[in-house]
Design an enzyme around this catalytic site. Structure first.
Site, PDB file in Angstrom:
ATOM      1  N   ASP A 114      44.705  27.849  13.277  1.00 31.77           N
ATOM      2  CA  ASP A 114      45.904  28.686  12.963  1.00 31.77           C
ATOM      3  C   ASP A 114      45.647  28.739  11.373  1.00 31.77           C
ATOM      4  O   ASP A 114      46.002  27.655  10.450  1.00 31.77           O
ATOM      5  CB  ASP A 114      47.033  28.101  13.444  1.00 31.77           C
ATOM      6  CG  ASP A 114      48.205  28.537  12.625  1.00 31.77           C
ATOM      7  OD1 ASP A 114      48.234  29.258  11.641  1.00 31.77           O
ATOM      8  OD2 ASP A 114      49.421  28.086  12.793  1.00 31.77           O
ATOM      9  N   LYS A 132      51.675  36.889   4.965  1.00 30.10           N
ATOM     10  CA  LYS A 132      51.618  35.687   4.186  1.00 30.10           C
ATOM     11  C   LYS A 132      50.322  36.047   3.153  1.00 30.10           C
ATOM     12  O   LYS A 132      50.367  35.129   2.201  1.00 30.10           O
ATOM     13  CB  LYS A 132      51.319  34.564   5.190  1.00 30.10           C
ATOM     14  CG  LYS A 132      52.618  34.173   5.891  1.00 30.10           C
ATOM     15  CD  LYS A 132      52.310  32.973   6.761  1.00 30.10           C
ATOM     16  CE  LYS A 132      53.377  32.901   7.878  1.00 30.10           C
ATOM     17  NZ  LYS A 132      54.644  32.568   7.598  1.00 30.10           N
ATOM     18  N   HIS A 179      53.103  24.595  14.098  1.00 31.98           N
ATOM     19  CA  HIS A 179      54.157  25.476  13.841  1.00 31.98           C
ATOM     20  C   HIS A 179      54.324  25.716  15.383  1.00 31.98           C
ATOM     21  O   HIS A 179      53.534  25.879  16.240  1.00 31.98           O
ATOM     22  CB  HIS A 179      53.560  26.745  13.440  1.00 31.98           C
ATOM     23  CG  HIS A 179      54.608  27.819  13.083  1.00 31.98           C
ATOM     24  ND1 HIS A 179      54.965  28.612  13.908  1.00 31.98           N
ATOM     25  CD2 HIS A 179      55.326  28.085  11.879  1.00 31.98           C
ATOM     26  CE1 HIS A 179      56.105  29.580  13.248  1.00 31.98           C
ATOM     27  NE2 HIS A 179      56.046  29.316  12.200  1.00 31.98           N
ATOM     28  N   CYS A 198      60.228  26.115  11.728  1.00 29.60           N
ATOM     29  CA  CYS A 198      59.477  26.124  13.086  1.00 29.60           C
ATOM     30  C   CYS A 198      58.458  25.334  13.266  1.00 29.60           C
ATOM     31  O   CYS A 198      57.439  25.372  14.000  1.00 29.60           O
ATOM     32  CB  CYS A 198      58.762  27.634  13.150  1.00 29.60           C
ATOM     33  SG  CYS A 198      59.939  29.103  12.824  1.00 29.60           S
ATOM     34  N   GLN A 206      48.452  29.743   6.927  1.00 30.99           N
ATOM     35  CA  GLN A 206      48.697  29.287   5.572  1.00 30.99           C
ATOM     36  C   GLN A 206      47.407  29.033   4.688  1.00 30.99           C
ATOM     37  O   GLN A 206      47.609  28.460   3.409  1.00 30.99           O
ATOM     38  CB  GLN A 206      49.448  27.694   5.601  1.00 30.99           C
ATOM     39  CG  GLN A 206      51.024  27.998   6.085  1.00 30.99           C
ATOM     40  CD  GLN A 206      51.843  28.988   5.296  1.00 30.99           C
ATOM     41  OE1 GLN A 206      51.474  29.157   4.044  1.00 30.99           O
ATOM     42  NE2 GLN A 206      52.907  29.306   5.811  1.00 30.99           N
TER      43      GLN A 206
HETATM   44  N1  PMP Z   1      51.567  29.082  11.655  1.00 30.56           N
HETATM   45  C1  PMP Z   1      51.943  28.682  10.642  1.00 30.56           C
HETATM   46  C2  PMP Z   1      51.196  27.495  10.174  1.00 30.56           C
HETATM   47  C3  PMP Z   1      52.748  29.515   9.800  1.00 30.56           C
HETATM   48  O1  PMP Z   1      53.068  29.025   8.690  1.00 30.56           O
HETATM   49  C4  PMP Z   1      53.311  30.542  10.437  1.00 30.56           C
HETATM   50  C5  PMP Z   1      54.480  31.227   9.689  1.00 30.56           C
HETATM   51  N2  PMP Z   1      55.550  30.400   9.199  1.00 30.56           N
HETATM   52  C6  PMP Z   1      52.894  30.922  11.678  1.00 30.56           C
HETATM   53  C7  PMP Z   1      51.801  30.228  12.378  1.00 30.56           C
HETATM   54  C8  PMP Z   1      53.529  31.924  12.521  1.00 30.56           C
HETATM   55  O2  PMP Z   1      52.990  33.264  11.440  1.00 30.56           O
HETATM   56  P1  PMP Z   1      53.667  34.683  11.932  1.00 30.56           P
HETATM   57  O3  PMP Z   1      55.303  34.356  12.196  1.00 30.56           O
HETATM   58  O4  PMP Z   1      53.425  35.629  11.009  1.00 30.56           O
HETATM   59  O5  PMP Z   1      53.110  35.092  13.510  1.00 30.56           O
END
Ligand code: PMP
Length: 422
Positions: free
Chosen positions: A215, A241, A138, A379, A218
């Protein structure tokens, strides 16, 4: 061996199926209709809906025990501090951390990664050094490292993604080199659903003395996570999430690493003493939490983790995988639909393209049928480039989704094909 003793190799009993009807009653928003149709919410990977116990815990905190934390001597301040620090302990237990002091509250995954890049990264990366990422990250696990490399004269190295959406682990071993200072990798891809072999990734990095940041945005909402079993050095996730509120998340860091990291943001709450000449700082985790934190957000996150554990992460995982299998099979027979990410054992995230139709149009036609999916680059633009697509549509499953909703997705896609010429 006595006959009563369990046989070590006996398969683990399957997680009991979820009582989805009962679970859905906890989520007021699921009663909504959209464009006159019952809402089919297939966008939990972007943000999950919130159950009543989370909403109630937050209301209760504001209504009965709200004050600023840590500094006060009065009763409400004590209660609020106890609840906030209790939430920290809750997160620590949920992740299998050794101690609550290894948990830093942050705004979310993005802020947690920025914190590590700005503190640990800034201290350990020098000119010519490398940060090793993967091709499925991401943007929040790319851009902070890019900033760091720009400031310090370092370089990003990227583990390639294979056609099925798994990582090229041989390339990973080759890319782990003399100059690698940190590995940053997603546990579960938000686009492909791939579940990366974190334990192996960590072990290979540790053989070379390199720490690993995971990270977990998910993974935390959908499968059991144990940071000590994974042996990762940092682990980050977002509350929103995981069926908790927005604006709160957590960073786990091994005590030995957090304890040696400099603060990043300065302000109240994180200091021991301040003079105009010099300030001294609290130990971790408080040294990383400058200013008034998201007190009620943390309490809501604690309630969300209680909720998840009450249902059982293994059962949630099994439930989402069965929905994924059903949806994947149902859309397989639809012409012009192509799924991205076919890794064995993938999690409940289903990205696809419809040949000749832009993902936004797919999303719009589905929305008219009450079906909420995400459409765009998620993203993860480098991953889109890797697969040669500008965008995908993505359905993602949560603990409240019904098998009929997987079928509704397929029905909806047939409509898309009808609208855009069959
Ligand atoms: N890493 C992953 C794998 C994600 O899916 C996301 C959110 N789409 C993020 C990071 C970023 O998370 P946040 O916007 O809550 O900081």
């Amino acid at each position: 061996m006595s006959p009563e003793r369990p046989i070590a190799t006996a398969p683990r009993p399957a997680a009991p199926p979820l009582d989805v009807g009962r679970i859905r009653a906890d989520f007021p928003i699921l009663e909504r209709r959209v464009h006159g149709k019952p809402l089919v919410y297939l966008d939990s990977a972007a943000s999950a809906q919130k159950p009543r116990p989370v909403l109630d815990a937050m209301d209760r905190a504001y209504e009965t025990s709200y004050a600023n934390v840590h500094r006060g001597v009065h009763r409400l301040a004590e209660e609020a501090t106890k609840a906030y620090e209790g939430a920290r302990l809750r997160v620590a237990r949920f992740l299998g951390a050794g101690d609550a002091s290894e948990i830093v509250f942050v705004r979310g995954t993005t802020e947690g990664i920025n914190l590590v890049a700005r503190t640990y990264g800034a201290r350990h990366l020098g000119p010519g050094d490398e940060v090793l990422l993967t091709g499925m990250e991401h943007h929040s696990n790319i851009v902070p490292w890019q900033f760091l490399c720009e400031r310090k004269g370092g370089h990003l190295r990227v583990v390639p993604v294979l056609d099925d959406g798994t990582l090229d682990l041989e390339a990973y071993e080759r890319l782990l080199g003399e100059r690698t200072r940190i590995v940053a990798v997603s546990h579960v891809s938000n686009v492909l659903g791939t579940v990366n072999p974190i334990r192996e990734i960590v072990a290979a990095a540790h053989r070379r003395g390199v720490p690993v940041l995971v990270d977990g945005a998910q993974a935390v909402p959908r499968m059991p996570v144990d940071v000590r079993a994974l042996d990762c050095d940092f682990y980050v996730f977002s509350g929103h999430k995981a069926y908790g509120p927005t604006g709160i998340g957590a960073l786990y860091g091994k005590a030995s690493l957090l304890g040696a990291m400099p603060p990043w943001q300065g302000g109240g709450e994180m200091i021991l003493s301040v003079t105009f000449e010099k300030s001294t700082f609290k130990p971790a985790p408080h040294r990383f939490e400058a200013g008034t934190p998201d007190i009620v957000g943390a309490i809501g996150l604690g309630a969300a983790l209680d909720y998840l554990e009450g249902i059982g992460l293994e059962a949630i995982d099994a439930h989402e995988r069965s929905l994924l299998a059903r949806a994947t099979e149902a859309i397989a027979s639809i012409p012009r639909v192509r799924v991205l990410g076919t890794a064995p054992g993938k999690a409940g995230v289903l990205s696809f393209v419809v040949e000749g139709v832009h993902a936004h149009d797919v999303g719009t036609v589905l929305d008219l049928q009450g079906i909420a999916v995400r459409a765009g680059h998620h993203c993860a633009q480098p991953l889109m480039d890797r697969f040669g697509v500008p965008a995908t549509a993505r359905a993602s499953f949560g603990l409240y989704n019904l098998p009929e909703e997987a079928d509704a997705l397929a029905e909806g896609l047939r409509k898309v094909i009808e609208v855009f010429g069959g």
